[in-house]
Design a protein around this motif. Structure first.
Motif, short mmCIF file in Angstrom:
data_model
loop_
_atom_site.label_atom_id
_atom_site.label_comp_id
_atom_site.label_asym_id
_atom_site.label_seq_id
_atom_site.Cartn_x
_atom_site.Cartn_y
_atom_site.Cartn_z
N LEU A 68 -17.76 27.16 -28.96
CA LEU A 68 -17.66 25.80 -28.42
C LEU A 68 -18.71 25.53 -27.40
N PRO A 69 -18.97 23.97 -28.09
CA PRO A 69 -19.98 23.44 -27.12
C PRO A 69 -19.91 23.47 -25.70
N PRO A 70 -20.78 23.18 -24.88
CA PRO A 70 -20.38 23.12 -23.62
C PRO A 70 -19.67 21.67 -23.14
N GLY A 71 -18.69 22.16 -21.88
CA GLY A 71 -18.08 20.84 -21.92
C GLY A 71 -17.25 20.35 -22.47
N ALA A 72 -16.47 21.15 -24.23
CA ALA A 72 -15.59 20.30 -24.74
C ALA A 72 -14.36 21.26 -24.56
N LYS A 73 -13.72 20.46 -24.07
CA LYS A 73 -12.09 20.79 -24.61
C LYS A 73 -10.89 20.67 -25.23
N PRO A 74 -10.93 21.37 -25.98
CA PRO A 74 -10.23 21.55 -27.08
C PRO A 74 -9.03 22.18 -26.82
N THR A 75 -8.05 21.78 -27.66
CA THR A 75 -6.78 21.92 -27.79
C THR A 75 -6.38 23.20 -29.14
N LEU A 76 -5.09 23.90 -29.23
CA LEU A 76 -5.16 24.74 -30.15
C LEU A 76 -3.12 23.93 -30.13
N ASN A 77 -3.10 23.30 -31.49
CA ASN A 77 -1.37 23.56 -31.55
C ASN A 77 -0.78 24.68 -31.40
N PRO A 78 0.47 24.99 -31.14
CA PRO A 78 0.21 26.58 -31.67
C PRO A 78 2.03 26.17 -32.12
N ARG A 79 2.15 25.43 -33.28
CA ARG A 79 2.94 24.74 -34.15
C ARG A 79 3.77 26.06 -34.75
N GLY A 80 2.33 26.73 -35.97
CA GLY A 80 2.96 28.02 -36.34
C GLY A 80 3.12 28.98 -36.11
N PHE A 81 2.49 29.26 -34.72
CA PHE A 81 2.90 30.51 -33.91
C PHE A 81 4.49 29.96 -33.55
N HIS A 82 4.77 29.15 -32.73
CA HIS A 82 6.06 28.81 -31.97
C HIS A 82 7.35 28.54 -33.58
N GLY A 83 6.79 28.23 -34.80
CA GLY A 83 7.37 28.30 -36.07
C GLY A 83 8.27 29.61 -36.19
N ALA A 84 7.19 30.44 -36.28
CA ALA A 84 8.04 31.82 -36.79
C ALA A 84 8.18 32.59 -35.13
N PHE A 85 8.05 32.32 -34.63
CA PHE A 85 8.61 33.22 -33.06
C PHE A 85 10.38 32.97 -32.67
N LEU A 86 10.25 30.97 -33.45
CA LEU A 86 12.03 30.60 -33.22
C LEU A 86 12.63 31.08 -34.41
N ARG A 87 12.11 31.18 -36.03
CA ARG A 87 12.46 31.81 -36.65
C ARG A 87 12.59 32.70 -36.80
N THR A 88 12.32 33.93 -36.22
CA THR A 88 12.44 35.85 -35.63
C THR A 88 13.30 36.24 -35.18
N ILE A 89 13.55 34.63 -33.51
CA ILE A 89 15.04 34.92 -32.97
C ILE A 89 15.73 34.58 -33.87
N GLN A 90 16.11 34.19 -34.72
CA GLN A 90 17.51 33.22 -34.97
C GLN A 90 17.67 34.29 -36.40
N GLU A 91 16.49 34.56 -36.78
CA GLU A 91 16.91 35.34 -38.40
C GLU A 91 17.03 36.69 -37.87
N SER A 92 16.59 37.51 -36.70
CA SER A 92 17.03 38.72 -36.32
C SER A 92 18.33 38.60 -35.44
N GLY A 93 18.79 37.89 -35.37
CA GLY A 93 19.92 37.62 -34.55
C GLY A 93 19.93 37.95 -32.83
N ASP A 94 18.51 37.65 -32.78
CA ASP A 94 18.11 38.05 -30.64
C ASP A 94 18.23 36.60 -30.03
N ASP A 95 19.67 36.31 -29.79
CA ASP A 95 19.79 35.38 -28.85
C ASP A 95 19.48 35.05 -27.84
N TRP A 96 18.05 34.60 -27.65
CA TRP A 96 17.78 35.02 -25.77
C TRP A 96 17.66 33.46 -26.03
#
Ligand code: ZN
Length: 381
Positions: A68-96
């Motif tokens: 990253l260049p100095p002073g950059a304020k980058p943001t990562l969009n975690p939607r890929g991980f978030h989707g996998a996180f939700l699907r894993t919870i749902q498909e594993s039946g880990d209902d928390w």
């Protein structure tokens, strides 16, 4: 700004601050960098946590792959991980956890690390080598054997790097015979003094108070002793028999009725000595004894109530503390970080920090040189 201090925010996808602080804390944890930056991990085919591991590897690499260049304020969009996180919870039946719901960061860390372990574990053969010279070393054998019983069929770098072990001794008051057992843990959970009192909302305590409470002797009234065959009083004593180089410590801020206990818990962030609560003078799990003195490297703070709160994370990167608040990151003085109502703390063994960070730096440089995985969500500068 150097590689190690790369600060990159995470977009909030709707009540996902609990997940954002966890991802930030985990990507800054050296053992996870060692695991996920160096090579592509093929998940265990039978595991129902496969997609969680794959998505985790992608996001960890995305965090570190960009110079990253100095002073950059980058943001990562975690939607890929978030989707996998939700699907894993749902498909594993880990209902928390449900989509859009605020969740508990400690539970989230536990879920992700257990999930990574599930997708990575292997059967291993563990040997106990060396000769026993004294009664303490006799006890080492029992601690290691118990570890083998728990993990030899399912061992992973998560266990190796994050699990500790507690020794529990039950001492019969009648015949004084001691019966010992060992149990592993992923997070060191400590109670707050007075935390179980109803309507307790403020406290002023030290981490030493909390650990003294966690490792206080308990008494049993109806212990059935195998040695003297009588039923009577006994004392239970808990101590730590294994400390990993990285500890995730949770302060129990929520009572059984889900009430929050606010207020500061104070400790030496630079070096905290766990020796008063250790079972042994040596270390059964390491040939070379390194004192259990730890530096705090990250803190997660929860503000508000159990369901309606907001999470922030503070991390020390190259001697500078940063506050991570979703996509917003700023430099803060150390006192701001240590003055927070910490809920979860990441600690690293003091005299391993430098070598752990150096190793992580090599991994980051190698990753940037090779970039073998195509990012799912690119960082936007
Ligand atoms: Zn007895």
């Amino acid at each position: 700004m150097t590689e190690m201090s790369t600060t990159i925010g995470l977009a909030n996808l709707g009540n996902t601050c609990f997940l954002n602080v966890v991802l930030q804390a985990l990507r800054l944890s050296p053992p996870l960098c060692d695991m996920f930056l160096t090579r592509k991990i093929e998940p265990r085919q039978e595991s129902n946590k496969k997609q969680l591991l794959e998505a985790f590897q992608i996001i960890i690499r995305d965090f570190w792959r960009h110079s990253l260049p100095p002073g950059a304020k980058p943001t990562l969009n975690p939607r890929g991980f978030h989707g996998a996180f939700l699907r894993t919870i749902q498909e594993s039946g880990d209902d928390w956890h449900r989509y859009g719901q605020q969740s508990d960061a400690a539970e989230t860390i536990q879920y992700i690390l257990n999930g990574l372990h599930d997708a990575m574990y292997k059967k291993v053969i563990m040997h106990v080598i060396g000769s026993v010279k004294n009664p303490e070393e006799q006890a080492y054998i029992k601690a290691i054997e118990s570890w083998n019983v728990f993990f030899s069929k399912e061992y992973s770098p998560i266990i190796e790097n994050y699990n500790g072990q507690t020794q529990t001794e039950v001492i019969c008051d009648t015949c004084k015979v001691v019966s010992t057992r060992y149990e592993p843990w992923l997070m060191l959970k400590v109670p707050l003094p007075g935390g179980d009192m109803p309507n307790r909302t403020k406290l002023d305590a030290t981490l030493t108070d909390c650990l003294n409470l966690a490792f206080a002797d308990e008494s049993l009234d109806d212990y059935q002793c195998d040695a003297c065959k009588t039923k009577g009083k006994a004392t239970i004593r808990n101590r730590i028999s294994r400390m990993p180089d990285t500890i995730i410590l949770t302060l129990k801020r929520f009572t059984n009725s889900m009430q929050k206990v606010g207020g500061k818990v104070v400790w030496d962030i630079e070096q905290f000595d766990f020796r008063p609560w250790m079972a042994f003078r040596g270390d059964p799990f390491n040939k070379i004894y390194v004192p259990p003195i730890y530096e705090t490297t990250a803190l997660i703070e929860q503000q508000g109530s159990f369901r309606g709160g907001h999470y922030r994370m503070y991390a020390k990167q190259e001697q500078q503390w940063y506050e991570y608040d979703d996509n917003d990151i700023r430099n803060v003085p150390g006192e701001t970080a240590t003055g927070c109502d910490a809920y979860i703390a990441f600690l690293s063994r003091k005299n391993r920090i430098e070598s752990m960070n150096l190793q992580t730096l090599h991994h980051i440089q190698a990753l940037r040189a090779s970039q073998p995985i195509k990012p799912q969500a690119a960082a936007e500068a």
